[in-house]
Write a protein that holds these residues in place. Structure first.
Motif: not given
Length: 316
Positions: A52, A67, A73, A116
Motif C-alpha cells: 500500500t 494499491t 483505496l 486505514t
C-alpha cells in the motif's frame, strides 16, 4: 608469463564486474485537484510492507492511500488542528505493524493512525525543549519502531518511542558537522544509521541511530528535499530543484541518476520524496509540482559480452 598473468587479471576483473542497475519508468497516477486520487502538491510518500502506498497531499491537508499500481483505496484528513486534521503536512512513514505516522508541520506535531486512518495518538507542540516539535518536516521509522523526526524550525533531529516518549536528539543551527539549516527530509537505513538532507546547505549527513556523526557528501545538490534508503542500503536523494533522482552507496559514492525537468514519463517538476517496495525492485516518487506519483522498476543489467572482446583486443 607476466603478460599472461596480467591478461588473466584484467579478463577476470571484467567478468567479475558487478551488474549495473538502471531504473526504468513503469507507471503513474494523479492529476491536479481535490477529488479522490487527485493531488495538490503531493509532498511525502511511504510504502507499507503489503505494498500500500501512502501519499501526503500537502495543499489539500490530507493523506490518500492506494494499491501498488495506483488504484485509489481511501483518504483521511482536512484542514484544522483537531485529531486527524492537518495543516500543511509533509512527511509520512509506515511502521512494520502498519501504523502510519504523519509530520503535521504547521500544527507542530506528529500524529499516528491505523493503516486505514483511525486516530491512535499524537505528540509535540511548538517550542525548542526536549520533545517539543517546531515545524516537523520529515518522519522515518527504525526497524525497532523508534520514530525519527527532522525539525525545520529547530534545525535538529529528535527520536521517540512509537507512542511519542522522547528518547534523544541532536543538531543545532549552523554549517558544521552535525549542524543544520532548515532541515528537511530524513531516512533510517536497515542497519539503523540515520541520513538527513540539508536543503539549504546542499548536503547529506549521516549518523548512528543515537546521533553520532559519521560523515557527509554533496553531489551538485541544489535545494534537495527528500532522502530515502533502499532495502540494499543504497541512498537516494530527490534533487528537487534539478528535477532528478540521484543514488549513492551508504557512504556517498555516486551510483547513478535519472530524470529531467518536464511532465513526460520519467520527467519531474520538483520531486520531493521517494520510497521503495519491500524488495527494493520498485521506487515510487512524489512528483510534487506535476501533482502525480510516478513509479519505476529496477533492472539489473549484466556486463555486456563485448567487454571481454575489448579486453582481448588490447593484446592482439
Amino acid at each position: 608469463m607476466k603478460g599472461k598473468a596480467f591478461l588473466w587479471i584484467v579478463v577476470s576483473a571484467a567478468l567479475a564486474a558487478p551488474a549495473a542497475a538502471a531504473w526504468t519508468y513503469e507507471g503513474q497516477w494523479g492529476t491536479r485537484g481535490s477529488g479522490n486520487g487527485q493531488f495538490y502538491y503531493p509532498y511525502g510518500i511511504a510504502v507499507a510492507s503489503n505494498g500500500t502506498v501512502y501519499v501526503i497531499d500537502s495543499e489539500n491537508d490530507r493523506l490518500e492511500y492506494f494499491t501498488s499500481t495506483g488504484s485509489y483505496l481511501g483518504k483521511w484528513g482536512s484542514l484544522g488542528s483537531g485529531n486527524g486534521q492537518f495543516d500543511n503536512p509533509h512527511g509520512v512513514a509506515v511502521g512494520g505493524n502498519g501504523d502510519v505516522y504523519v509530520a503535521d508541520s504547521a500544527n507542530n506535531r506528529i500524529q499516528y493512525f491505523s493503516a486505514t486512518g483511525s486516530f491512535l495518538g499524537k505528540w509535540g507542540s511548538g517550542g525548542s525543549g526536549s520533545g517539543d516539535v517546531n515545524y516537523p518536516f520529515g518522519v522515518a521509522l527504525a526497524s525497532n519502531g523508534n520514530v525519527y523526526v527532522s525539525e525545520a524550525g529547530n534545525h535538529r533531529v529528535q527520536y521517540f518511542t512509537p507512542t511519542g516518549s522522547h528518547l534523544g536528539m541532536w543538531g543545532t543551527v549552523g554549517q558544521g558537522n552535525s549542524e543544520f539549516y532548515a532541515l528537511r527530509g530524513l531516512a533510517v537505513a536497515p542497519g539503523g544509521n540515520v541520513y538527513t538532507i540539508d536543503s539549504y546547505l546542499d548536503r547529506v549527513q549521516y549518523f548512528t541511530s543515537t546521533g553520532s556523526y559519521l560523515g557527509q557528501w554533496d553531489d551538485d545538490f541544489f535545494y534537495s528535499i527528500g532522502v530515502a534508503v533502499a532495502p540494499n542500503g543504497d541512498v537516494y536523494v530527490a534533487n528537487s530543484a534539478r528535477s532528478r533522482i540521484e543514488y549513492f552507496t551508504a557512504t556517498g559514492s555516486y551510483l547513478g541518476q535519472w530524470g529531467s525537468s518536464g511532465s513526460g514519463n520519467g520527467e519531474f517538476v520538483w520531486p520531493t520524496a521517494l520510497d521503495f517496495n519491500v524488495t527494493g525492485s520498485r521506487a515510487y516518487v512524489a512528483d510534487c509540482r506535476n501533482d502525480r506519483i510516478q513509479y519505476f522498476n529496477r533492472n539489473e543489467t549484466a556486463v555486456a559480452p563485448a567487454s571481454l572482446g575489448r579486453v582481448k583486443a588490447l593484446f592482439q
